[in-house]
Write a protein that holds these residues in place. Sequence first.
Motif, PDB file in Angstrom:
ATOM      1  N   VAL A 296     -27.542 -79.480 -18.298  1.00 34.01           N
ATOM      2  CA  VAL A 296     -28.569 -78.954 -19.210  1.00 34.01           C
ATOM      3  C   VAL A 296     -29.733 -78.398 -18.389  1.00 34.01           C
ATOM      4  O   VAL A 296     -29.818 -78.599 -17.172  1.00 34.01           O
ATOM      5  CB  VAL A 296     -29.069 -80.037 -20.199  1.00 34.01           C
ATOM      6  CG1 VAL A 296     -27.910 -80.573 -21.031  1.00 34.01           C
ATOM      7  CG2 VAL A 296     -29.805 -81.158 -19.477  1.00 34.01           C
ATOM      8  N   SER A 297     -30.645 -77.703 -19.054  1.00 33.13           N
ATOM      9  CA  SER A 297     -31.772 -77.076 -18.360  1.00 33.13           C
ATOM     10  C   SER A 297     -32.727 -78.116 -17.777  1.00 33.13           C
ATOM     11  O   SER A 297     -32.711 -79.292 -18.169  1.00 33.13           O
ATOM     12  CB  SER A 297     -32.543 -76.174 -19.327  1.00 33.13           C
ATOM     13  OG  SER A 297     -33.191 -76.952 -20.320  1.00 33.13           O
ATOM     14  N   PHE A 298     -33.550 -77.678 -16.853  1.00 30.69           N
ATOM     15  CA  PHE A 298     -34.589 -78.529 -16.255  1.00 30.69           C
ATOM     16  C   PHE A 298     -35.482 -79.110 -17.347  1.00 30.69           C
ATOM     17  O   PHE A 298     -35.797 -80.301 -17.337  1.00 30.69           O
ATOM     18  CB  PHE A 298     -35.418 -77.692 -15.276  1.00 30.69           C
ATOM     19  CG  PHE A 298     -36.517 -78.440 -14.587  1.00 30.69           C
ATOM     20  CD1 PHE A 298     -36.275 -79.121 -13.400  1.00 30.69           C
ATOM     21  CD2 PHE A 298     -37.807 -78.467 -15.108  1.00 30.69           C
ATOM     22  CE1 PHE A 298     -37.288 -79.816 -12.747  1.00 30.69           C
ATOM     23  CE2 PHE A 298     -38.829 -79.167 -14.475  1.00 30.69           C
ATOM     24  CZ  PHE A 298     -38.570 -79.841 -13.287  1.00 30.69           C
ATOM     25  N   GLU A 299     -35.862 -78.259 -18.312  1.00 29.35           N
ATOM     26  CA  GLU A 299     -36.754 -78.702 -19.385  1.00 29.35           C
ATOM     27  C   GLU A 299     -36.104 -79.778 -20.250  1.00 29.35           C
ATOM     28  O   GLU A 299     -36.721 -80.783 -20.596  1.00 29.35           O
ATOM     29  CB  GLU A 299     -37.154 -77.512 -20.269  1.00 29.35           C
ATOM     30  CG  GLU A 299     -38.041 -76.498 -19.588  1.00 29.35           C
ATOM     31  CD  GLU A 299     -37.267 -75.424 -18.836  1.00 29.35           C
ATOM     32  OE1 GLU A 299     -37.871 -74.400 -18.481  1.00 29.35           O
ATOM     33  OE2 GLU A 299     -36.052 -75.607 -18.575  1.00 29.35           O
ATOM     34  N   GLU A 300     -34.828 -79.548 -20.599  1.00 26.76           N
ATOM     35  CA  GLU A 300     -34.130 -80.490 -21.467  1.00 26.76           C
ATOM     36  C   GLU A 300     -33.902 -81.828 -20.753  1.00 26.76           C
ATOM     37  O   GLU A 300     -34.097 -82.901 -21.336  1.00 26.76           O
ATOM     38  CB  GLU A 300     -32.793 -79.869 -21.905  1.00 26.76           C
ATOM     39  CG  GLU A 300     -31.911 -80.757 -22.766  1.00 26.76           C
ATOM     40  CD  GLU A 300     -32.417 -80.995 -24.179  1.00 26.76           C
ATOM     41  OE1 GLU A 300     -31.702 -81.628 -24.956  1.00 26.76           O
ATOM     42  OE2 GLU A 300     -33.546 -80.568 -24.501  1.00 26.76           O
TER      43      GLU A 300
END
Length: 458
Positions: free
Chosen positions: A223-227
Motif C-alpha cells: 500500500v502507499s506510504f500514506e496508507e
Amino acid sequence: MNFLGPFLRINTLNKNNIKNQFFYLSKESLRDIVFNSKCGVYIPVRDLNSKSFSKIDINTTKLISPLLCVYKKADAKLKMKEGTLNWNESKVKKEITISSNAFMTLSLLELSDYYSSFRDVDDNKYALSSLYLTLCKEQLEFYASYFRNKDGLFVDKKDLTDPMQKEFTFEDKNNKFKFSDQAFMMVAYFKYSSYDKGEHEYEKFSLDILDMFTQFKEEIYNVSFEELNKICLALNIFYKYSGSEKCENLLLDFLDLLVEQYNTKPTLIINAKLDHSCMLFINCTLMYNNTSILKFKDTSDDLYEKLSKLYDSEKGILIKESAEKEINYTSDELVLYMYSLILYSDFNNVEDNSHMLQDIFKHQILDTGIILSWPDSPPLDDAEHYRNFSLRSDDLLHDDDFRMPEVPTPDNNELASVFVKSMVYNKRKESFKQSKSSFDSSKNMFIFFLTTFFRNQE
C-alpha cells in the motif's frame, strides 16, 4: 457584574495552555456536533425513551439529536431559530466516510474516560461518561449493520434513505476499501469492549480484524506510504489500549518498512507530505516509548530536526518549501505539526521549542481563522474551571487554559467551533486566506481524536 480580570493582561501562553485549549475546543465542539448538529443519521427525540437513553436525564444533558453516524460535510454557518443558534440541517453532504465515524466514536470513548473523573464532583458531568458509552454502543452497532460491503469490510457509503420511509438505505460509494479504515474501526470496537466485559463480541470482532491484518500482511506491504502510515497509527493506538503481542509484531514490521521508505528520500517526503512526515514522527515516538528500540528514536530525532527547520522565526510561522506563489495548508497537518512539537518536548523533557509552538498557534491557528469560533470558557462555578476540579479559589484556572480572548465565540459570529478544511498563504502579501466556512468531518474528527487521546495519555 462580570469578572473583569487584571488591567494589564500578560501573555502567559505556553505548551500546557495550548494543549488545554485544543482539548477544550475539541470536547465542546464534539458535544455540539454529536448532540445538536443533526449532521448525520440521528436518533429522533421521540425514540430516545425506547432506547437505552431512557435512564439518562435528557433535559439535563440537552440531548436533542444524538448522532448514530456523522456525514462528510455540512455548512458551518449557524441559523437563528426561536432565539437559538442551530446548524443548518438542509446543507449537508449525505456521504459517510468510515474514518470520520471511527474517530468520532473513539473521541467519545476518550471523553467518557475524562468525564468519569467527575464522580462525586459534578453529577451532570459524570453522567456524560455513561451517556457517551451508551451512544458509542449504538454507533458501533449501526456501523456494523449498515457500513460494510458484501465481504464484511467497512466502506464509505452514500445515504439514500427516503425521509418518508422507516428503513435506512445506503449505497457503496465505490468498490474500494481502505485497510486503514478497518484498522481504526478495529481500535474503536476494542476500546469499547474494555468498558463492558459482558460484551465479548466487540472484543472478538476487533481481534478478527487484527487477524485479517496478519493474514493480508503481504498485501499491506504494497500500500502507499500514506496508507501504511495511517495503519501504523491505528496499530500504535491499539497497542496502547491492548498490549497485544500480535499487534506489536505487525507494528514492528510495518513501521520498519515505513522508516526504510523515509530513509530513501527524506527531504522529498518532508516537503511533499508534511502531514505524513508528522504522523511518521508520532508513530516512531510512540513506538520508541513502548519498545525502547533505538532505531525509532533515531528516526523521530531526524524527522524532528527537519520539521523544525520549516519554522521561520522572523515571520513566526511554519513555511513549507514551495516554488509556487501560494502555499496551501490543511488544518490537520497544522495540528499534526503542533503535536509533533508538543510530543518532542514532552518525551524529551525539553522546552526550547516553546517559542515555535506559541508563534504557530497564534499566527497560523488563531489569527488566520482556520478555527471559525471557539466555545466560551466555563463559568466560574464550574468544576472544570479549577485545577483537579477542586472549586477552591487558589486552584482557579485562567481563561487562557480554555481559549484566547480575541477569538470569537459561536454567539459572536454565528459560526460553529470547527476547523475549516484548509487555508492558503500568499508569500508576496504575507497573508492567509481561509477556505469556505464549512465543516469537514474527516479533518475535524481526526483532530478531535488526536487532542483527546493525547490529553488522556498524560
